[in-house]
Design an enzyme around this catalytic site. Structure first.
Site, PDB file in Angstrom:
ATOM      1  N   HIS A   1     -12.710 -48.271  58.861  1.00 14.54           N
ATOM      2  CA  HIS A   1     -13.695 -48.641  57.821  1.00 14.54           C
ATOM      3  C   HIS A   1     -12.974 -49.364  56.683  1.00 14.54           C
ATOM      4  CE1 HIS A   1     -17.564 -47.437  55.562  1.00 14.54           C
ATOM      5  NE2 HIS A   1     -16.836 -48.110  54.678  1.00 14.54           N
TER       6      HIS A   1
ATOM      7  N   HIS B   1     -13.183 -52.866  54.101  1.00 13.83           N
ATOM      8  CA  HIS B   1     -13.891 -54.059  53.614  1.00 13.83           C
ATOM      9  C   HIS B   1     -12.871 -55.193  53.532  1.00 13.83           C
ATOM     10  CE1 HIS B   1     -17.635 -51.907  52.934  1.00 13.83           C
ATOM     11  NE2 HIS B   1     -16.876 -50.901  52.556  1.00 13.83           N
TER      12      HIS B   1
ATOM     13  N   GLY C   1     -18.601 -55.425  44.635  1.00 15.03           N
ATOM     14  CA  GLY C   1     -18.538 -54.992  43.241  1.00 15.03           C
ATOM     15  C   GLY C   1     -19.920 -54.583  42.779  1.00 15.03           C
ATOM     16  N   GLU C   2     -19.987 -53.706  41.806  1.00 11.83           N
ATOM     17  CA  GLU C   2     -21.300 -53.240  41.370  1.00 11.83           C
ATOM     18  C   GLU C   2     -21.475 -53.388  39.875  1.00 11.83           C
ATOM     19  OE1 GLU C   2     -22.292 -49.480  43.331  1.00 11.83           O
ATOM     20  OE2 GLU C   2     -20.933 -50.128  44.899  1.00 11.83           O
TER      21      GLU C   2
ATOM     22  N   ARG D   1     -28.636 -47.492  46.776  1.00 16.12           N
ATOM     23  CA  ARG D   1     -28.312 -48.871  47.156  1.00 16.12           C
ATOM     24  C   ARG D   1     -28.731 -49.183  48.595  1.00 16.12           C
ATOM     25  NH1 ARG D   1     -22.165 -47.767  45.938  1.00 16.12           N
ATOM     26  NH2 ARG D   1     -22.908 -45.883  46.958  1.00 16.12           N
TER      27      ARG D   1
ATOM     28  N   HIS E   1     -18.099 -41.052  54.815  1.00 23.23           N
ATOM     29  CA  HIS E   1     -18.057 -40.547  53.429  1.00 23.23           C
ATOM     30  C   HIS E   1     -18.531 -39.083  53.376  1.00 23.23           C
ATOM     31  CE1 HIS E   1     -17.654 -44.775  52.782  1.00 23.23           C
ATOM     32  NE2 HIS E   1     -18.931 -45.064  52.723  1.00 23.23           N
TER      33      HIS E   1
ATOM     34  N   ARG F   1     -17.720 -36.832  50.388  1.00 23.69           N
ATOM     35  CA  ARG F   1     -17.934 -37.368  49.028  1.00 23.69           C
ATOM     36  C   ARG F   1     -18.531 -36.338  48.069  1.00 23.69           C
ATOM     37  NH1 ARG F   1     -21.151 -42.503  49.497  1.00 23.69           N
ATOM     38  NH2 ARG F   1     -20.693 -42.570  47.288  1.00 23.69           N
TER      39      ARG F   1
ATOM     40  N   ASP G   1     -12.046 -46.903  53.586  1.00 28.02           N
ATOM     41  CA  ASP G   1     -13.058 -47.612  52.763  1.00 28.02           C
ATOM     42  C   ASP G   1     -12.369 -48.618  51.839  1.00 28.02           C
ATOM     43  OD1 ASP G   1     -15.567 -48.310  51.857  1.00 28.02           O
ATOM     44  OD2 ASP G   1     -15.811 -46.563  50.555  1.00 28.02           O
TER      45      ASP G   1
ATOM     46  N   SER H   1     -16.136 -51.393  46.857  1.00 26.63           N
ATOM     47  CA  SER H   1     -16.258 -51.099  45.433  1.00 26.63           C
ATOM     48  C   SER H   1     -16.521 -49.616  45.261  1.00 26.63           C
ATOM     49  CB  SER H   1     -17.389 -51.906  44.819  1.00 26.63           C
ATOM     50  OG  SER H   1     -18.600 -51.230  44.979  1.00 26.63           O
TER      51      SER H   1
END
Ligand code: ZN
Length: 374
Positions: free
Chosen positions: A62, A64, A70-71, A164, A225, A228, A280, A284
């Site tokens: 996993h 990116h 970005g957030e 999201r 995740h 988390r 991950d 972001s």
């Protein structure tokens, strides 16, 4: 090119004792008892590995690789990953994917970065899609993507239980999983649906319902995740007890740290064959107080693995399958990847007794020597 690694403690990832490993080209040709292989140095590069340990190259399922969106507006967009950072984390295979941003980040760019990394010497795969359903694809159809785009192994990361996400219905998820399953059957690939589970109040419930209300195999789904937050982790343990596979994220600072998570999984007698860990990286991180500046780092994966061994006294042969063999099985690349075995790709991570990276071979090529990227 022939290389002989002499007198090395072999974790395949199961511990095999001291061996000689003969690498021919991009494959592991032979694994022999020490001193039983006689090759002249005019034929092979002979490396004395006394005091060193060999593990399969790490597989990060996993990443990116082209950067997350970005957030915090356009200036928070994250750039693509560097090959050096991947190698310095002991990683020889990555699966790239898109996250929340499928507007300024595209599948074509993701594929291009995957091919670039492959040219630089590692193995790469990708998922079609992003957080949303309907998912974005190369061909307007995930089944077709899997059949004709070689690197696509499934759909992901599709988000549930997250503000999201596209708030998919069970029917939306079922349609996607059905098409991805068919793509896997036709192409002989994993056909995974890789599911981002957020901090939302429903946790794994949508996935539990999907599995209960369809005939789709539970192994087709890989929720990530899972560490988390504590509630999700509890749900994840139950999901694994029911036969599902779960993926933890390294570098977790708010929820359950990987080393604590693995300790709890062992204590609760969860079958660790169902567990993988990924980074991950370059995604972001919405937590503004994150010391990494809102970006997940790929080095956290190796660090967390070593933390399990050093801080928690968990045997290396128990920890390493979660970043090698198990991941290779999830992405249907075992035993080509994820193991030190005769005929496998020569992806070999060599550590010293302090668990520092000394060497890294990727598809038979020496990429790190004495801890430095070549
Ligand atoms: Zn995610």
């Amino acid at each position: 090119m022939i290389t002989l690694l002499k007198n090395i403690e072999c974790y395949c990832p199961k511990y095999m004792g001291k061996k000689d490993i003969l690498i021919a080209g991009d494959k592991i040709f032979k694994i022999l008892n020490p001193q039983s292989c006689i090759v002249g140095d005019e034929i092979a590069d002979i490396v004395d590995c006394d005091g060193l340990m060999a593990f399969p190259g790490i597989i990060d399922g996993h990443v990116h690789i082209s950067g997350g969106g970005g957030e915090g507006g356009f200036s928070s967009r994250i750039g693509k990953i560097n090959i050096e950072d991947i190698l310095l984390a002991g990683i020889t295979t990555v699966v790239g994917l898109l996250g929340a941003d499928n507007q300024t980040k595209s599948l074509k760019d993701l594929l291009a970065v995957a091919k670039e990394l492959e040219q630089q010497g590692i193995t790469t795969f990708i998922y079609s899609g992003s957080y949303s359903i309907p998912i974005i694809t190369f061909t307007k159809d995930i089944t077709c993507d899997m059949v004709i785009v070689e690197k696509v192994i499934g759909a992901g990361e599709v988000a549930i239980s997250d503000h999201r996400s596209s708030h998919p219905s069970i029917k939306d998820l079922q349609d996607l999983a059905t098409k991805t399953h068919m793509g896997g059957l036709i192409s002989g690939k994993a056909g995974l649906v890789h599911i981002h589970v957020g901090d939302g109040k429903f946790g794994l419930n949508p996935l539990n319902r999907l599995v209960a209300e369809s005939d789709l195999p539970i192994e087709q789904f890989l929720p990530t995740h899972i560490n988390r937050n504590h509630n999700l982790f509890e749900q994840g343990m139950q999901y694994a007890k029911n036969g599902g596979n779960i993926d933890l994220t390294s570098g977790e600072e708010i929820g359950v740290a990987v080393e604590d998570a693995i300790e709890l999984l062992i204590r609760n007698e969860i079958d660790l064959k169902r567990v993988t860990i990924s980074s991950d990286a370059n995604g972001s991180n919405p937590n503004g107080s994150n010391p990494n500046g809102g970006v997940n780092r790929i080095g956290t994966l190796f660090k967390d693995v070593i933390n399990c061994i050093v801080k928690k006294n968990i045997e290396p042969e128990v920890v390493f399958p979660m970043v090698t063999e198990n991941v290779a099985k999830r992405i249907k690349q075992y035993p080509k990847k994820g193991t030190i075995s005769e005929g496998s790709d020569a992806d070999i991570l060599i550590l010293d007794k302090e668990y520092k990276i000394q060497k890294l071979y990727s598809i038979g090529k020496l990429m790190i020597d004495n801890g430095n990227v070549l």
